[in-house]
Design a protein around this motif. Structure first.
Motif, PDB file in Angstrom:
ATOM      1  N   LEU A 422       0.939  -1.496   0.281  1.00 47.35           N
ATOM      2  CA  LEU A 422       0.001   0.443  -0.109  1.00 47.35           C
ATOM      3  C   LEU A 422       0.983   0.844  -0.313  1.00 47.35           C
ATOM      4  CD1 LEU A 422      -2.656  -1.137   2.946  1.00 47.35           C
ATOM      5  CD2 LEU A 422      -3.543  -0.011   0.376  1.00 47.35           C
ATOM      6  N   ARG A 423       1.796   1.041   1.100  1.00 48.87           N
ATOM      7  CA  ARG A 423       2.770   2.370   0.666  1.00 48.87           C
ATOM      8  C   ARG A 423       3.540   2.431  -0.818  1.00 48.87           C
ATOM      9  NH1 ARG A 423       3.412   5.457   5.562  1.00 48.87           N
ATOM     10  NH2 ARG A 423       2.763   3.910   7.610  1.00 48.87           N
ATOM     11  N   LYS A 424       4.246   1.507  -0.703  1.00 53.12           N
ATOM     12  CA  LYS A 424       4.191   1.555  -2.596  1.00 53.12           C
ATOM     13  C   LYS A 424       3.813   2.430  -3.426  1.00 53.12           C
ATOM     14  CE  LYS A 424       7.377  -2.693  -2.157  1.00 53.12           C
ATOM     15  NZ  LYS A 424       7.234  -3.957  -3.156  1.00 53.12           N
ATOM     16  N   ALA A 425       2.690   1.529  -3.308  1.00 52.44           N
ATOM     17  CA  ALA A 425       1.444   1.905  -4.758  1.00 52.44           C
ATOM     18  C   ALA A 425       1.116   3.611  -3.906  1.00 52.44           C
ATOM     19  CB  ALA A 425       0.767   0.964  -4.673  1.00 52.44           C
ATOM     20  N   ASP A 426       0.887   4.621  -2.718  1.00 55.45           N
ATOM     21  CA  ASP A 426       1.070   5.425  -2.513  1.00 55.45           C
ATOM     22  C   ASP A 426      -0.266   5.306  -2.646  1.00 55.45           C
ATOM     23  OD1 ASP A 426       1.990   7.796  -1.894  1.00 55.45           O
ATOM     24  OD2 ASP A 426       1.925   9.040  -3.966  1.00 55.45           O
ATOM     25  N   TYR A 428      -1.206   3.923   0.859  1.00 56.11           N
ATOM     26  CA  TYR A 428      -1.824   3.614   2.477  1.00 56.11           C
ATOM     27  C   TYR A 428      -2.096   4.981   3.217  1.00 56.11           C
ATOM     28  CZ  TYR A 428      -0.867   2.920   7.329  1.00 56.11           C
ATOM     29  OH  TYR A 428      -0.750   3.000   8.331  1.00 56.11           O
ATOM     30  N   ASN A 429      -2.101   6.424   2.537  1.00 53.83           N
ATOM     31  CA  ASN A 429      -2.632   7.938   2.996  1.00 53.83           C
ATOM     32  C   ASN A 429      -4.619   7.631   1.799  1.00 53.83           C
ATOM     33  OD1 ASN A 429      -1.172   8.255   5.355  1.00 53.83           O
ATOM     34  ND2 ASN A 429       0.162   9.008   3.485  1.00 53.83           N
ATOM     35  N   VAL A 431      -6.592   4.951   1.893  1.00 59.01           N
ATOM     36  CA  VAL A 431      -7.216   4.491   2.826  1.00 59.01           C
ATOM     37  C   VAL A 431      -6.942   4.613   4.277  1.00 59.01           C
ATOM     38  CG1 VAL A 431      -7.173   2.699   0.725  1.00 59.01           C
ATOM     39  CG2 VAL A 431      -5.566   2.614   2.687  1.00 59.01           C
ATOM     40  N   SER A 432      -8.424   4.508   4.714  1.00 59.19           N
ATOM     41  CA  SER A 432      -8.256   4.656   6.062  1.00 59.19           C
ATOM     42  C   SER A 432      -7.870   3.377   7.090  1.00 59.19           C
ATOM     43  CB  SER A 432     -10.149   5.809   6.733  1.00 59.19           C
ATOM     44  OG  SER A 432     -10.395   5.717   5.912  1.00 59.19           O
ATOM     45  N   GLN A 433      -8.290   2.353   6.530  1.00 59.81           N
ATOM     46  CA  GLN A 433      -7.857   1.606   7.924  1.00 59.81           C
ATOM     47  C   GLN A 433      -7.643   0.365   6.906  1.00 59.81           C
ATOM     48  OE1 GLN A 433     -10.000   0.979  10.882  1.00 59.81           O
ATOM     49  NE2 GLN A 433      -8.620  -0.259  12.370  1.00 59.81           N
ATOM     50  N   ALA A 434      -6.155  -0.591   6.751  1.00 56.22           N
ATOM     51  CA  ALA A 434      -6.195  -1.830   6.077  1.00 56.22           C
ATOM     52  C   ALA A 434      -5.354  -2.931   6.842  1.00 56.22           C
ATOM     53  CB  ALA A 434      -5.131  -0.772   4.635  1.00 56.22           C
ATOM     54  N   PHE A 435      -5.167  -3.411   6.889  1.00 57.93           N
ATOM     55  CA  PHE A 435      -4.833  -5.697   7.442  1.00 57.93           C
ATOM     56  C   PHE A 435      -5.343  -6.450   6.947  1.00 57.93           C
ATOM     57  CE2 PHE A 435      -8.866  -3.263   9.572  1.00 57.93           C
ATOM     58  CZ  PHE A 435      -9.501  -4.893   9.668  1.00 57.93           C
TER      59      PHE A 435
END
Ligand code: GLN
Length: 512
Positions: A422-426, A428-429, A431-435
């Motif tokens: 998620l971070r690599k694909a930009d 992460y920010n 979406v509000s919550q991912a797991f």
């Protein structure tokens, strides 16, 4: 600084926090207090303006929330919104009655007095957001109509007392020029100055902490989450080594969590952190327990015990610091009726009241976005500040059913890959919550011509503004494909991956 503030009297509207945030975003301190706060206490805050919020009640019903009429005569400008308008009308001798039909949604506001300071710079016709059953049928004496819609008196003004009333909700974004009207009230009517900034807040809070704490010691449960981390950093700035943080590794944390926390706050910030490895304790208490509420209770109880034991090893501690933030404070003093417990509270950090410490809560006045700003100004790295919320019971409630170390290790790996991608694909920010969630379901697969029989995992990602309602994130297929390939190839123990496409309600964001 607080003498330049707006006080919002809370009549139970779901929007009252929004009013406070809007005002603060303008650089003016605003706080929400219950409507029954005694007048002298309200005045002691020396507000420059008072806003009466909306609320679910009807003013003409026995026992409806009300205020001391003297409030209107203090020379402090008042803005009544919805219920606030109706209450003002009712108390000042006008009439409010149930409308033929309730009005909910957008309406067109037509301004009748273009010279009104409240409407400075606002076009004569604009969209506003309505949500009411009652309306003003007769204005109180001394009030004139300054705006209307085709179905109601939408805005009134009392010149002698400097009271404004609006039937619509200026604080929601659906009201096209709502923020401008609030800004007009704050600056043109209440004559506030812009002086609420996080820089000021940090300076003042550090001074207060120093004064309050003196040469005593402070203890804080550091979770690695935004609130406790920012609180710790702020207190550390003020009193340095008089602060001891306790970090409990429950064995239910994300991959390398303890390491990351120790790196950022221990090595870089030189905080005094006691890292307690309690994995075995937690896992042995949880062995065989699969009922979600039972797991939460065990984890919460164990956390308090570990924390207490560690606290007991320290001497001269007089204060317990917590990362309580403003929404928690408003929530606990709210005038709303009791809402159903969907789950017991997420925060493991909720320590029992009987602990013999004085509380130190330096973020009590801040909204989450303000806490993040403070954190950034204090130099906490972005990747720690922009983190998604992580529940207190941690992976304990993301491993469905009974929890053990094998499952926790599998989940940690899978979750880490999802977040990294998620971070690599930009994303992460965005979406509000991912797991990732691990299900106690095994299914058949094939790998290198061999039959496998392994666990099923679920990717969960939600978008939400307030965590009360949420939609599932529409993540791109090629992204999901990449995550799927990596998890299925790299994580031993998972041979099937699914994506959760449930919204809240009826589902919740977490699975347990
Ligand atoms: N309960 C009042 C009404 O129905 C006020 C509603 C509100 O403040 N949103 O008109």
């Amino acid at each position: 600084m607080k003498e330049n503030s707006i006080v919002i009297l809370d009549f139970g509207s779901q929007y009252n926090q929004l009013i406070a945030r809007r005002v603060r975003e303008m650089g003016v301190y605003a706080e929400v207090v219950p409507y029954f706060e005694p007048l002298d206490k309200i005045l002691a805050r020396k507000p420059k303006g008072i806003i009466l919020s909306g609320g679910p009640a009807s003013v003409y019903i026995e026992g409806a929330p009300t205020i001391d009429k003297e409030l209107y005569k203090q020379g402090i400008p008042v803005l009544g919104i919805c219920y606030g308008m109706q209450l003002t009308t009712h108390l000042m001798g006008g009439e409010v009655a149930r409308a033929d039909k309730q009005e909910f949604g957008k309406a067109e506001l037509i301004i009748d007095d273009a010279n009104s300071p409240l409407f400075k710079g606002i076009p004569n016709n604009s969209k506003v957001w309505m949500s009411h059953n009652d309306h003003v049928t007769k204005m109180a004496e001394g009030f004139v109509q300054i705006g209307h819609t085709d179905s109601c008196v939408a805005a009134t003004y009392n010149k002698d007392l400097n009271i404004y009333c609006i039937q619509f909700h200026a604080e929601v974004t659906h009201s096209e020029h709502g923020t401008d009207m609030l800004r007009n009230f704050v600056f043109n009517v209440a004559k506030c100055e812009k002086n609420w900034s996080m820089g000021n807040y940090i300076e003042e809070t550090i001074k207060n902490i120093k004064e309050t704490v003196g040469d005593k010691k402070v203890l804080l449960g550091l979770s690695g989450g935004v609130d406790s981390s920012v609180a710790a950093t702020l207190i550390h700035r003020a009193i340095g080594d008089q602060l001891t943080c306790i970090f409990v590794d429950t064995g239910l944390l994300r991959k390398d969590e303890a390491k990351k926390v120790m790196e950022v706050y221990g090595q870089n910030f030189h905080m005094n952190i006691k890292c307690v490895d309690a994995e075995e304790r937690f896992l042995s208490k949880l062995a065989g327990v699969s009922e979600p509420e039972a797991k939460r209770k065990i984890i919460g109880k164990e956390f308090v015990e570990v924390f207490n034991e560690e606290a007991g090893k320290l001497t001269d501690v007089e204060f317990l610091a917590q990362g309580t933030i403003y929404p928690d404070v408003i929530e606990s003093q709210s005038v709303k009726g009791p809402s159903m417990t969907i789950k017991s509270h997420h925060n493991v950090g909720g320590l029992p009241k009987e602990m013999k410490f004085k509380l130190l809560e330096p973020l009590r006045e801040l909204f989450k976005d303000e806490v993040r700003k403070v954190g950034r100004e204090l130099g906490i790295p972005d990747h720690m500040i922009d983190r998604h919320p992580f529940p207190g019971p941690g992976l304990g409630i993301r491993i469905l059913g009974a929890v053990d170390k094998e499952k926790a290790d599998i989940l940690r790996e899978a979750d880490d890959i999802f977040i990294e991608e998620l971070r690599k694909a930009d994303l992460y920010n965005k979406v509000s919550q991912a797991f990732v969630v691990l299900l106690p379901v095994k299914s058949v697969g094939v790998m290198g011509d061999e039959r496998t029989y392994e666990y099923t995992a679920v990717l969960r990602s939600a978008n939400t503004i307030d965590f009360m309602t949420a939609t599932w994130s529409h993540l791109p297929f090629d992204f999901l494909e990449r995550v799927s390939n990596r998890i299925l190839n790299e994580v031993k123990g998972i041979n099937r991956l699914t994506y959760d496409i449930s919204s809240k309600p009826p589902a919740t964001i977490e699975w347990e």
